[in-house]
Design a protein around this motif. Structure first.
Motif, PDB file in Angstrom:
ATOM      1  N   SER A 253       0.827  -1.209   0.000  1.00 52.14           N
ATOM      2  CA  SER A 253       0.000   0.000   0.000  1.00 52.14           C
ATOM      3  C   SER A 253       0.856   1.251   0.000  1.00 52.14           C
ATOM      4  O   SER A 253       0.390   2.329  -0.377  1.00 52.14           O
ATOM      5  N   ARG A 297      -2.986  -6.626  -0.640  1.00 48.78           N
ATOM      6  CA  ARG A 297      -3.464  -5.339  -0.124  1.00 48.78           C
ATOM      7  C   ARG A 297      -4.794  -5.511   0.578  1.00 48.78           C
ATOM      8  O   ARG A 297      -5.645  -6.319   0.177  1.00 48.78           O
ATOM      9  N   ASP A 299      -7.228  -3.575   0.544  1.00 47.46           N
ATOM     10  CA  ASP A 299      -8.335  -3.130  -0.297  1.00 47.46           C
ATOM     11  C   ASP A 299      -8.439  -3.926  -1.587  1.00 47.46           C
ATOM     12  O   ASP A 299      -9.181  -3.570  -2.495  1.00 47.46           O
ATOM     13  N   GLU A 301      -9.395  -6.850  -4.243  1.00 49.02           N
ATOM     14  CA  GLU A 301     -10.585  -7.654  -4.454  1.00 49.02           C
ATOM     15  C   GLU A 301     -10.277  -9.116  -4.151  1.00 49.02           C
ATOM     16  O   GLU A 301      -9.142  -9.552  -4.211  1.00 49.02           O
TER      17      GLU A 301
END
Length: 318
Positions: A253, A297, A299, A301
């Motif tokens: 990130s 990460r 975030d 998917e």
């Protein structure tokens, strides 16, 4: 309407994914996700001394002793009174290595990188970065705020270039941005070589050679590409770092993270994603088994493999 560029990009991505999957990804069933690093709370400030104690203990109207002219003329280097009579080497290099940058240690800033933080200064390297394989003392998952830190710890020496290598092969590569049709599945990825760009840059960014249009074929005679091709022949391990600019669920990130050792499984040439069809050098990397799992990460998917939005509209690959 989907452009020809997007169609070709979708075909290349589909082919690259199939190639990487054929290598065997050796990925864990459950992939760990980045978690915010817990910063230590600031220590409690020492209680201020009472005014009564200050008045009672502090001497009044006491002047600092004046240094004799003999001490003042004894050296050409200006010294404070606390160093009087001491031999101080002002020419020696003073190095300081904090466990965390101030912004992190103070709790002002947090990070999702859970690995240890590497060096962030420009100190003297302990180990030679022109080495194949691991660097002693730097574990997989170590991260840095800047590429300078990666260089200081000998993981990836260049501050800008993505490939570091010599006549015996590549020592390390950095994944940060890359070409539009490169695919990163974490445990295997495709990588486009170096060269073929217009050295004059672009009209909007004349000095930004990384975004300059490709104006010629890439070649394995290019020193960087030659090093990667040599690695595909020798099987020597290559250190890999991922940067926050990389469009991948495996990218950190923030900063740059050391993700361990990979082998170059294949080297080939193909038509690149450019209007005139100039050739590019391509490489397929596979992660060496037995290393700690790669974090994804927070975030990212949950899809197992990346899917391209234009893939369903693209012409079938041949």
């Amino acid at each position: 309407m989907v452009s020809e560029y997007e169609k070709q990009r979708a075909r290349n991505i589909e082919q690259n994914v199939a190639l990487l999957q054929s290598l065997g990804l050796d990925k864990p069933l459950l992939e760990p996700k980045e978690k915010p690093r817990k910063t230590k709370p600031l220590g409690k400030k020492r209680k201020a001394t009472s005014e009564a104690e200050i008045v009672e203990d502090a001497p009044t109207n006491v002047k600092a002793p004046r240094l004799s002219s003999e001490v003042l003329t004894d050296t050409s280097v200006r010294r404070s009174s606390r160093n009087a009579g001491k031999k101080v080497d002002y020419t020696s290099e003073q190095q300081r290595r904090d466990p965390l940058p101030l912004a992190y240690s103070s709790g002002v800033k947090t990070t999702e990188n859970t690995g240890p933080l590497g060096s962030e200064g420009g100190g003297i390297r302990t180990y030679d970065p022109k080495t194949f394989g691991t660097i002693p003392g730097v574990q997989v998952g170590t991260w840095w705020e800047t590429r300078q830190g990666c260089s200081s710890d000998s993981i990836h020496a260049p501050w800008v270039a993505g490939i570091s290598g010599g006549s015996g092969g590549a020592y390390s590569v950095a994944l940060s941005g890359g070409y539009d049709d490169d695919v990163d599945l974490g445990y295997a990825f495709t990588y486009t070589g170096s060269g073929g760009r217009d050295l004059k840059g672009t009209k909007d960014a004349p000095k930004n050679l990384r975004t300059a249009p490709q104006s010629s074929d890439q070649s394995f005679e290019n020193s960087f590409n030659k090093a990667l091709k040599r690695s595909s022949e020798t099987g020597n391990p290559v250190r890999v770092i991922r940067g926050f600019k990389l469009k991948s669920r495996y990218a950190p990130s923030e900063g740059y993270r050391y993700d361990g050792l990979y082998k170059v499984e294949k080297a080939w040439m193909e038509k690149g994603l450019n209007p005139k069809g100039y050739l590019v050098c391509k490489f397929a990397f596979k992660r060496i088994p037995g290393q700690p799992p790669l974090p994804v990460r927070a975030d990212a998917e949950d899809a197992v493999e990346p899917k391209d939005e234009t893939a369903s509209k693209a012409e079938p690959s041949v």
